[in-house]
Design a protein around this motif. Sequence first.
Motif, PDB file in Angstrom:
ATOM      1  N   PRO A  68     -13.004   8.796   7.534  1.00  0.00           N
ATOM      2  CA  PRO A  68     -13.692   8.766   6.137  1.00  0.00           C
ATOM      3  C   PRO A  68     -12.814   8.152   5.033  1.00  0.00           C
ATOM      4  O   PRO A  68     -11.842   8.082   5.115  1.00  0.00           O
ATOM      5  CB  PRO A  68     -13.701  10.274   6.117  1.00  0.00           C
ATOM      6  N   GLU A  69     -13.549   7.541   3.970  1.00  0.00           N
ATOM      7  CA  GLU A  69     -12.882   6.906   3.036  1.00  0.00           C
ATOM      8  C   GLU A  69     -13.583   7.576   1.548  1.00  0.00           C
ATOM      9  O   GLU A  69     -14.750   7.794   1.472  1.00  0.00           O
ATOM     10  CB  GLU A  69     -13.403   5.535   2.860  1.00  0.00           C
ATOM     11  N   PHE A  70     -12.547   7.936   0.756  1.00  0.00           N
ATOM     12  CA  PHE A  70     -12.706   8.354  -0.627  1.00  0.00           C
ATOM     13  C   PHE A  70     -11.940   7.467  -1.706  1.00  0.00           C
ATOM     14  O   PHE A  70     -10.624   7.637  -1.780  1.00  0.00           O
ATOM     15  CB  PHE A  70     -12.265   9.864  -0.795  1.00  0.00           C
ATOM     16  N   LEU A  71     -12.717   6.848  -2.338  1.00  0.00           N
ATOM     17  CA  LEU A  71     -12.273   5.825  -3.109  1.00  0.00           C
ATOM     18  C   LEU A  71     -12.643   6.147  -4.810  1.00  0.00           C
ATOM     19  O   LEU A  71     -14.013   6.507  -4.760  1.00  0.00           O
ATOM     20  CB  LEU A  71     -12.565   4.136  -2.806  1.00  0.00           C
ATOM     21  N   LYS A  72     -11.867   5.886  -5.750  1.00  0.00           N
ATOM     22  CA  LYS A  72     -12.225   6.235  -6.987  1.00  0.00           C
ATOM     23  C   LYS A  72     -12.427   5.045  -7.763  1.00  0.00           C
ATOM     24  O   LYS A  72     -11.802   3.970  -7.576  1.00  0.00           O
ATOM     25  CB  LYS A  72     -10.917   6.917  -7.813  1.00  0.00           C
ATOM     26  N   GLU A  73     -13.654   5.130  -8.473  1.00  0.00           N
ATOM     27  CA  GLU A  73     -14.054   3.859  -9.135  1.00  0.00           C
ATOM     28  C   GLU A  73     -13.184   3.555 -10.063  1.00  0.00           C
ATOM     29  O   GLU A  73     -12.555   4.283 -10.858  1.00  0.00           O
ATOM     30  CB  GLU A  73     -15.576   4.290  -9.489  1.00  0.00           C
ATOM     31  N   GLY A  74     -12.783   2.031 -10.216  1.00  0.00           N
ATOM     32  CA  GLY A  74     -11.775   1.454 -10.899  1.00  0.00           C
ATOM     33  C   GLY A  74     -10.479   1.632 -10.639  1.00  0.00           C
ATOM     34  O   GLY A  74      -9.608   0.995 -11.052  1.00  0.00           O
ATOM     35  N   ALA A  75     -10.074   2.284  -9.401  1.00  0.00           N
ATOM     36  CA  ALA A  75      -8.930   2.060  -8.906  1.00  0.00           C
ATOM     37  C   ALA A  75      -9.027   2.093  -7.302  1.00  0.00           C
ATOM     38  O   ALA A  75      -8.094   2.614  -6.559  1.00  0.00           O
ATOM     39  CB  ALA A  75      -8.139   3.688  -8.978  1.00  0.00           C
ATOM     40  N   ALA A  76     -10.138   1.821  -6.750  1.00  0.00           N
ATOM     41  CA  ALA A  76     -10.617   1.654  -5.184  1.00  0.00           C
ATOM     42  C   ALA A  76      -9.568   0.721  -4.562  1.00  0.00           C
ATOM     43  O   ALA A  76      -9.207   1.190  -3.275  1.00  0.00           O
ATOM     44  CB  ALA A  76     -11.962   1.173  -5.207  1.00  0.00           C
ATOM     45  N   ILE A  77      -9.303  -0.273  -4.982  1.00  0.00           N
ATOM     46  CA  ILE A  77      -8.288  -1.254  -4.159  1.00  0.00           C
ATOM     47  C   ILE A  77      -6.977  -0.757  -4.142  1.00  0.00           C
ATOM     48  O   ILE A  77      -6.399  -0.454  -3.045  1.00  0.00           O
ATOM     49  CB  ILE A  77      -8.035  -2.608  -4.968  1.00  0.00           C
ATOM     50  N   ASP A  78      -6.325   0.176  -5.182  1.00  0.00           N
ATOM     51  CA  ASP A  78      -5.207   0.862  -4.736  1.00  0.00           C
ATOM     52  C   ASP A  78      -5.203   1.706  -4.123  1.00  0.00           C
ATOM     53  O   ASP A  78      -4.297   2.151  -3.258  1.00  0.00           O
ATOM     54  CB  ASP A  78      -4.507   1.162  -6.455  1.00  0.00           C
ATOM     55  N   ASP A  79      -6.136   2.661  -4.070  1.00  0.00           N
ATOM     56  CA  ASP A  79      -6.493   3.838  -3.293  1.00  0.00           C
ATOM     57  C   ASP A  79      -6.648   3.232  -1.852  1.00  0.00           C
ATOM     58  O   ASP A  79      -6.107   4.142  -0.906  1.00  0.00           O
ATOM     59  CB  ASP A  79      -7.878   4.595  -3.749  1.00  0.00           C
ATOM     60  N   PHE A  80      -7.114   2.058  -1.383  1.00  0.00           N
ATOM     61  CA  PHE A  80      -7.436   1.751   0.074  1.00  0.00           C
ATOM     62  C   PHE A  80      -6.024   1.250   0.363  1.00  0.00           C
ATOM     63  O   PHE A  80      -5.734   1.385   1.525  1.00  0.00           O
ATOM     64  CB  PHE A  80      -8.430   0.626   0.071  1.00  0.00           C
ATOM     65  N   THR A  81      -5.137   0.358  -0.390  1.00  0.00           N
ATOM     66  CA  THR A  81      -3.923  -0.317   0.039  1.00  0.00           C
ATOM     67  C   THR A  81      -2.679   0.545  -0.012  1.00  0.00           C
ATOM     68  O   THR A  81      -1.817  -0.037   0.644  1.00  0.00           O
ATOM     69  CB  THR A  81      -3.801  -1.679  -0.825  1.00  0.00           C
ATOM     70  N   LYS A  82      -2.768   1.566  -0.713  1.00  0.00           N
ATOM     71  CA  LYS A  82      -1.839   2.361  -0.792  1.00  0.00           C
ATOM     72  C   LYS A  82      -2.130   3.939  -0.757  1.00  0.00           C
ATOM     73  O   LYS A  82      -2.204   4.713  -1.589  1.00  0.00           O
ATOM     74  CB  LYS A  82      -1.017   2.223  -2.156  1.00  0.00           C
ATOM     75  N   PRO A  83      -2.716   4.323   0.494  1.00  0.00           N
ATOM     76  CA  PRO A  83      -3.221   5.457   0.724  1.00  0.00           C
ATOM     77  C   PRO A  83      -2.243   6.563   0.992  1.00  0.00           C
ATOM     78  O   PRO A  83      -1.024   6.191   1.353  1.00  0.00           O
ATOM     79  CB  PRO A  83      -3.923   5.322   2.234  1.00  0.00           C
ATOM     80  N   PRO A 106      -0.926  -2.684   7.852  1.00  0.00           N
ATOM     81  CA  PRO A 106      -0.267  -3.601   6.767  1.00  0.00           C
ATOM     82  C   PRO A 106      -0.313  -2.376   5.436  1.00  0.00           C
ATOM     83  O   PRO A 106       0.058  -2.528   4.506  1.00  0.00           O
ATOM     84  CB  PRO A 106      -1.237  -4.403   6.365  1.00  0.00           C
ATOM     85  N   PHE A 107      -1.045  -1.241   5.594  1.00  0.00           N
ATOM     86  CA  PHE A 107      -1.120  -0.468   4.479  1.00  0.00           C
ATOM     87  C   PHE A 107      -0.180   0.886   4.589  1.00  0.00           C
ATOM     88  O   PHE A 107      -0.316   1.713   3.711  1.00  0.00           O
ATOM     89  CB  PHE A 107      -2.682   0.055   3.955  1.00  0.00           C
ATOM     90  N   LEU A 108       0.295   1.120   5.812  1.00  0.00           N
ATOM     91  CA  LEU A 108       1.207   2.321   6.094  1.00  0.00           C
ATOM     92  C   LEU A 108       2.602   2.199   5.660  1.00  0.00           C
ATOM     93  O   LEU A 108       3.082   0.993   5.926  1.00  0.00           O
ATOM     94  CB  LEU A 108       0.841   2.658   7.592  1.00  0.00           C
ATOM     95  N   ARG A 109       3.058   3.095   5.227  1.00  0.00           N
ATOM     96  CA  ARG A 109       4.311   3.408   4.907  1.00  0.00           C
ATOM     97  C   ARG A 109       5.070   4.390   5.804  1.00  0.00           C
ATOM     98  O   ARG A 109       4.487   5.452   6.373  1.00  0.00           O
ATOM     99  CB  ARG A 109       4.687   3.618   3.402  1.00  0.00           C
ATOM    100  N   THR A 110       6.558   4.571   5.905  1.00  0.00           N
ATOM    101  CA  THR A 110       7.001   5.432   6.652  1.00  0.00           C
ATOM    102  C   THR A 110       6.696   7.047   6.030  1.00  0.00           C
ATOM    103  O   THR A 110       6.577   7.868   7.041  1.00  0.00           O
ATOM    104  CB  THR A 110       8.553   5.436   6.615  1.00  0.00           C
ATOM    105  N   GLU A 111       6.598   7.138   4.721  1.00  0.00           N
ATOM    106  CA  GLU A 111       6.242   8.467   4.459  1.00  0.00           C
ATOM    107  C   GLU A 111       4.660   8.794   4.113  1.00  0.00           C
ATOM    108  O   GLU A 111       4.395   9.560   3.661  1.00  0.00           O
ATOM    109  CB  GLU A 111       6.982   8.597   2.880  1.00  0.00           C
TER     110      GLU A 111
END
Length: 288
Positions: free
Chosen positions: A237-252, A274-279
């Motif tokens: 499932p994906e929940f993206l805010k309008e106006g910040a969707a790219i940031d929401d997707f690439t930095k979940p 590519p979008f995952l970090r340790t934390e």
Amino acid sequence: EKPPGNGTQPPSRGICLARIGTGGRRLPPGRESYPHFLDGDRIRPIGLRVEYPRQVTSLASRFRERVFKWLSPCRLRPELTDRTQRDRDMKVVMIGTGYVGLVSGTCFSDSGNNVTCVDIDEAKIRRLREGEIPIYEPGLSEMVVRNVESDRLQFTTDYAAAVPGADLVVIAVGTPQSGSGAANLNGLWRVVDTLAQHLTPGTIVVTKSTVPVGTNRKIYDRLSELLDFEVEVASNPEFLKEGAAIDDFTKPDRVVVGVTSERAAQVLEELHRPFLRTERPFLSMNLE
């Protein structure tokens, strides 16, 4: 005069003067921009390699680690993104070019995958091919154009050309509320029935559409009835805010998937790497 040793490293008794102070000593004119060390009473050039004091090196290393942990590969040019951790780029088919489908497909292509977005609306597909974006999202238009020009992102209405041989088919069609307030799944079931005509063994079907609990199991059961080979189904499932969707997707904050097999979990983790970090954890659960 050449410095002692191999000409690139200062002696152990030398004091580094490069950019971090000269201990009150003024460097001779014309030599301020080069690294030097103090050897007794002499100031000697040492080239570009400088052996800084241990505490300075440790501080720089910690700072560099923090910076690289924060940076997202999608903020770099695709040709600079480190893809050596992947066995290969994936072929992804995105069904639906609404807000979630278009943003998700574009971001997946920007991280190096080959993505085809499929929609039954011919006029919409024609506009997308011409670079006209039907939604407003800062940075999306430039990202779409860049990946179309790089031949990593395509748009089509033809299921037969896009679906066979895909690693993943992602369903991102709308599920608007019906008069009773329940989700209208008619469009989703039409997609499932159409996919069954073109799926090939090994393809994982992923649902990004907002659906009621239990729908993904029903998709699995329906495809199992229509196909003569085992199918893998997953939920993401994906929940993206309008106006910040790219940031929401690439930095979940986290990536959550529901799967029917361990292989599906591994493929989805590879896709999102590519979008995952340790934390920022990747959480794999069952289909329900």
